[in-house]
Design a protein around this motif. Sequence first.
Motif: not given
Length: 258
Positions: A55-66, A124-133, A160-164
Amino acid sequence: MEPGLSLIKQHMTALNIPAAAGILDELLIKAQDNDFTYQEFLYQLVTHEVTTREKRRLEKQLKWAAFPEYKTLETFDISEQKSLSQKQLNQLKELHWLEQAYNLVLLGPPGVGKSHLATGLGVEAVRRGYKVHFTGMDELVGLLKTQEITRSSRARLKRLTTSDLVIIDDLMFMAIDRHEANLFFQLINKFYGQTSLIITSNKGPEEWGEILGDTAITTAILDRILHKSEVLALDGDSYRLKHRQTIFNPGEKEPTKP
Ligand code: ADP
Ligand code: MG
């Protein structure tokens, strides 16, 4: 003598499983009340740690995705979008294209769901563990122009350049000059072959050149973006207009004229 609970919790914290430590008291009572087996108890304890972390990972990655708005594929009504089949949507959702560094280009007039679909796939990509922006084209051009002088622009561009997966919304919405087009090309070049892009635009690639005003750069940019890509032309009436709320009948659809 039985070891003290506080010592067990201390050890759990040292082992870096604080969520499990936090639920220990409660779970021990529940286990006694419900006659849990040792195995059942242990299962619930570690599962709590795992789900809390996820849950924490998802929250963090969703925030990062902006994402500007939280939109999911579950709330995307495929029956409203005739140019996309359920099968195609399922295939997109599988994200094999992302694994293979394909780009998606979503075209269509305003309001047909381009940004919704792009964000839904991003979530969907964030849920599967990808880094998205996610970024808008106007914002992106601003970042590129100020990267030499502003640390925060450099930080955003690094994201941006470190995202999948990078979503560029409303590409070529406004005209950009030659210098900006050059910077944009350099960025697209960096993504090429390693980062997937979802690009949305209300203009087709054939019109991008006119707006960029430089055929050589446009050709180079198009070449990189379209080389491994799927272009989806979304169609239909604007969802916004069709489902808009009116002042006279709030929440109701416009009556259709005979
Ligand atoms: P575009 O980016 O193509 O201009 P948006 O994705 O912003 O359009 O869609 C406009 C609004 O309509 C958004 O609130 C979006 O959630 C909604 N919308 C569009 N298409 C659909 C759809 N097929 N199902 C559910 N909501 C939709
Ligand atoms: Mg949009």
